[in-house]
Design a protein around this motif. Structure first.
Motif, PDB file in Angstrom:
ATOM      1  N   UNK A 431       0.846  -1.209   0.000  1.00  8.23           N
ATOM      2  CA  UNK A 431       0.000   0.000   0.000  1.00  8.23           C
ATOM      3  C   UNK A 431       0.876   1.252   0.000  1.00  8.23           C
ATOM      4  N   UNK A 432       1.970   1.201   0.801  1.00  6.44           N
ATOM      5  CA  UNK A 432       2.882   2.360   0.845  1.00  6.44           C
ATOM      6  C   UNK A 432       3.496   2.605  -0.532  1.00  6.44           C
ATOM      7  N   UNK A 433       3.939   1.498  -1.159  1.00  8.67           N
ATOM      8  CA  UNK A 433       4.554   1.630  -2.499  1.00  8.67           C
ATOM      9  C   UNK A 433       3.578   2.245  -3.485  1.00  8.67           C
ATOM     10  N   UNK A 440       4.065  10.154  -7.368  1.00  5.75           N
ATOM     11  CA  UNK A 440       4.928  10.564  -8.488  1.00  5.75           C
ATOM     12  C   UNK A 440       4.233  10.341  -9.834  1.00  5.75           C
ATOM     13  N   UNK A 441       2.915  10.151  -9.770  1.00  5.78           N
ATOM     14  CA  UNK A 441       2.051  10.008 -10.958  1.00  5.78           C
ATOM     15  C   UNK A 441       2.420   8.803 -11.823  1.00  5.78           C
ATOM     16  N   UNK A 443       1.055   5.921 -12.553  1.00  5.52           N
ATOM     17  CA  UNK A 443      -0.212   5.200 -12.383  1.00  5.52           C
ATOM     18  C   UNK A 443      -0.123   3.739 -12.809  1.00  5.52           C
ATOM     19  N   UNK A 444       0.799   3.438 -13.723  1.00  3.47           N
ATOM     20  CA  UNK A 444       0.946   2.033 -14.162  1.00  3.47           C
ATOM     21  C   UNK A 444       1.328   1.164 -12.968  1.00  3.47           C
ATOM     22  N   UNK A 445       2.319   1.634 -12.188  1.00  9.12           N
ATOM     23  CA  UNK A 445       2.748   0.869 -11.013  1.00  9.12           C
ATOM     24  C   UNK A 445       1.624   0.807  -9.980  1.00  9.12           C
ATOM     25  N   UNK A 446       0.978   1.941  -9.769  1.00  9.08           N
ATOM     26  CA  UNK A 446      -0.105   1.971  -8.771  1.00  9.08           C
ATOM     27  C   UNK A 446      -1.196   0.979  -9.142  1.00  9.08           C
ATOM     28  N   UNK A 447      -1.551   0.937 -10.427  1.00 11.01           N
ATOM     29  CA  UNK A 447      -2.617   0.026 -10.867  1.00 11.01           C
ATOM     30  C   UNK A 447      -2.188  -1.437 -10.735  1.00 11.01           C
ATOM     31  N   UNK A 448      -0.919  -1.678 -11.019  1.00 16.68           N
ATOM     32  CA  UNK A 448      -0.428  -3.059 -10.927  1.00 16.68           C
ATOM     33  C   UNK A 448      -0.527  -3.553  -9.473  1.00 16.68           C
ATOM     34  N   UNK A 449      -0.124  -2.704  -8.545  1.00 15.52           N
ATOM     35  CA  UNK A 449      -0.177  -3.109  -7.125  1.00 15.52           C
ATOM     36  C   UNK A 449      -1.631  -3.316  -6.683  1.00 15.52           C
ATOM     37  N   UNK A 450      -2.476  -2.422  -7.163  1.00 20.67           N
ATOM     38  CA  UNK A 450      -3.893  -2.544  -6.811  1.00 20.67           C
ATOM     39  C   UNK A 450      -4.442  -3.890  -7.332  1.00 20.67           C
ATOM     40  N   UNK A 451      -4.046  -4.241  -8.581  1.00 14.14           N
ATOM     41  CA  UNK A 451      -4.527  -5.500  -9.179  1.00 14.14           C
ATOM     42  C   UNK A 451      -3.984  -6.697  -8.415  1.00 14.14           C
ATOM     43  N   UNK A 452      -2.733  -6.584  -7.965  1.00 14.47           N
ATOM     44  CA  UNK A 452      -2.146  -7.702  -7.202  1.00 14.47           C
ATOM     45  C   UNK A 452      -2.902  -7.934  -5.898  1.00 14.47           C
ATOM     46  N   UNK A 453      -3.256  -6.835  -5.250  1.00 17.55           N
ATOM     47  CA  UNK A 453      -3.988  -6.974  -3.988  1.00 17.55           C
ATOM     48  C   UNK A 453      -5.400  -7.513  -4.225  1.00 17.55           C
ATOM     49  N   UNK A 454      -5.970  -7.111  -5.347  1.00 16.80           N
ATOM     50  CA  UNK A 454      -7.295  -7.600  -5.701  1.00 16.80           C
ATOM     51  C   UNK A 454      -7.276  -9.118  -5.875  1.00 16.80           C
TER      52      UNK A 454
END
Ligand code: AMP
Ligand code: ZN
Length: 475
Positions: A431-433, A440-441, A443-454
């Motif tokens: 979540x921190x990552x 730092x905008x 969004x590709x990384x943010x979305x990937x982490x979100x998908x992994x948690x999903x």
């Protein structure tokens, strides 16, 4: 207006009880020489729905179920061993211990599937007197003959023998290749009382006017249902395999004795079947019945061991009409598990919406109409989803409507809780990552982490107070 299919008339007819406001319901119980398989359990789910719908319609239901703990032979032709003796040898314990053990296991399965217990449980071994009496009555009326093997019912003496299954008795007679029991006069004749084989002591045997032996399987249900529900009652049910032999012979026994119609409504659940061959390649028509031996033996325990909530199996069964064959595959069960998980999450959300709601009449009527139409549970489930999704209705009203529907669905909406969310160190780090990536905008990384948690069943929600973690159902 409740309409139910009657196997005797082959039509869906308006249900009318014999006595105003009351229903006598007999369901053939399990043969307790092994666990119930999920095919057996499908039939009991259907019967549970029937009972709950009758209760919803205001009937006082007297539900009787037997426990077949003696006399059910491996073959329907009155040959072969008693299934209880076979089970006893397999497990190295007595037939009595076996019966107690599997009866309790069955009750546990029933509870896990939210099946109501019958008002009366009756064990065949505890009703030997009643069964002997029935055979004696048939003997007095000239419907029996005795051979070395035991006392048999002479089906040629009953003019409408086989009416339930619309049996072509002459055709059966002509097509018969071997006579299985020496001395049996007609191919459809069946044992009422079997004598213990000469020189052998069975674990379960009793004295009788014809010698030491044990009752035939059909006489058990005939004698016990008449004892508890009378010689004319409303509904008798079981799986479709019971139509040509077991129920046909029960009818012969009781109606030969009384000379009048015994049961008004015969209801039968279609089989749970398994595909043959690979899941991907199979044709719909290729399927086999689930049975208690071989690889096809799937129990509720196995489903639970594989991580399924037992009520997922109830959902799976309700999603098919009881008179349609239902093919079991793990993939299909996964589909039910996903839908059930989504349902649970929505119910918990709606419960949390607060306030006292009222039942939506239109949604509830759609639900009831479906059930009154020969227990159309797939349509009833669709009506339930209609409530869940109806954005025009307040959360409280939706929840109240679902609770009313749960009288029949029996998923236990009231007890459903939000699953616990486990946020361990690794999840916190992810979540921190993700927060940093968003800053730092990236969004590709943010979305990937979100998908992994999903993938792990955790849904991230960005709120003004920060990132929140919720359980989610996309399994
Ligand atoms: P039994 O233990 O064999 O006496 O069967 C108990 C109940 O399960 C009866 O009502 C049977 O008709 C029913 N049954 C047996 N096999 C299946 C199946 N594959 N699918 C649905 N019901 C079944
Ligand atoms: Zn029966």
């Amino acid at each position: 207006m409740l309409r139910l299919y009657n196997t005797m008339t082959r039509s869906v007819d308006q249900f009318r009880p014999i006595e105003e406001g009351k229903v006598g319901l007999y369901a053939c119980g399990l043969t307790v020489y092994n666990y119930a398989h999920i095919g057996n359990l499908r039939t009991y789910v259907f019967e549970d729905v029937l009972r709950r719908v009758l209760a919803l319609d205001g009937y006082e239901v007297k539900h009787v179920m037997n426990v077949t703990d003696v006399g059910h032979l491996v073959s329907d032709a009155d040959t072969g061993e008693d299934k209880m003796e076979v089970g006893s040898q397999r497990e190295g314990r007595s037939a009595w211990e076996l019966a107690d053990f599997y009866f309790e296991a069955f009750r546990k399965d029933m509870a896990r599937l939210s099946l109501l217990e019958p008002d009366i449980w009756c064990k065949a071994t505890e009703h030997i007197e009643e069964q002997i009496e029935l055979v004696r009555g048939l003997e007095e009326r000239g419907f029996t003959y005795t051979i070395d093997d035991g006392v048999y019912f002479d089906t040629s003496r009953l003019k409408d023998y086989g009416k339930l299954a619309r049996l072509d008795v002459e055709g059966l007679e002509a097509g018969a290749r071997i006579e299985t029991v020496p001395g049996k006069r007609n191919i459809t004749d069946f044992a009422l009382w079997k004598l213990s084989p000469g020189g052998q002591k069975r674990q379960m045997e009793w004295e009788s006017p014809w010698g030491v032996g044990f009752p035939g399987w059909h006489i058990e249900c005939a004698a016990m249902s008449v004892k508890y529900l009378g010689d004319h009652f409303d509904i008798h049910c079981g799986g479709i395999d019971h139509i040509p032999v077991h129920h046909t012979n029960e009818i012969a026994e009781v109606e030969a004795l009384t000379g009048k119609t015994w049961v008004n409504w015969w209801m039968h659940g279609a089989w749970l079947v398994l595909p043959t061959g690979e899941e991907d390649e199979r044709e719909e028509s290729e399927s086999v019945k689930m049975a208690k031996s071989g690889e096809n033996f799937i129990t509720l325990d196995l489903l639970i061991d594989r991580g399924y909530d037992p009520l997922v199996y109830r959902y799976f069964c309700l999603n098919a009409h009881y008179r349609s064959p239902l093919t079991f595959t793990w993939r299909a069960l996964d589909g039910a598990a996903n839908a059930y998980e989504r349902l649970k999450n929505r119910v918990v959300e709606l419960k949390g919406s607060g306030g006292a709601g009222s039942v939506s009449e239109s949604h509830y009527a759609a639900f009831r109409d479906a059930l009154e139409d020969d227990l159309n549970t797939p349509r009833a489930l669709a009506a339930m989803w209609g409530v869940v999704r109806d954005e025009n209705l307040s959360g409280a009203d939706r929840y109240a409507t679902l609770l009313a529907m749960d009288e029949v669905l029996a998923f236990g909406f009231e007890k459903m809780e939000a699953p616990e969310v486990v946020v361990d160190e690794e999840v916190e780090r992810m979540i921190r990552e993700r927060d940093e990536a968003r800053r730092r905008k990236d969004y590709a990384t943010a979305d990937r982490i979100r998908a992994e948690l999903l993938e792990r069943g955790l849904l991230l929600e960005d709120t003004p107070e920060g990132t929140k973690v919720k359980p989610c159902s996309s399994r």
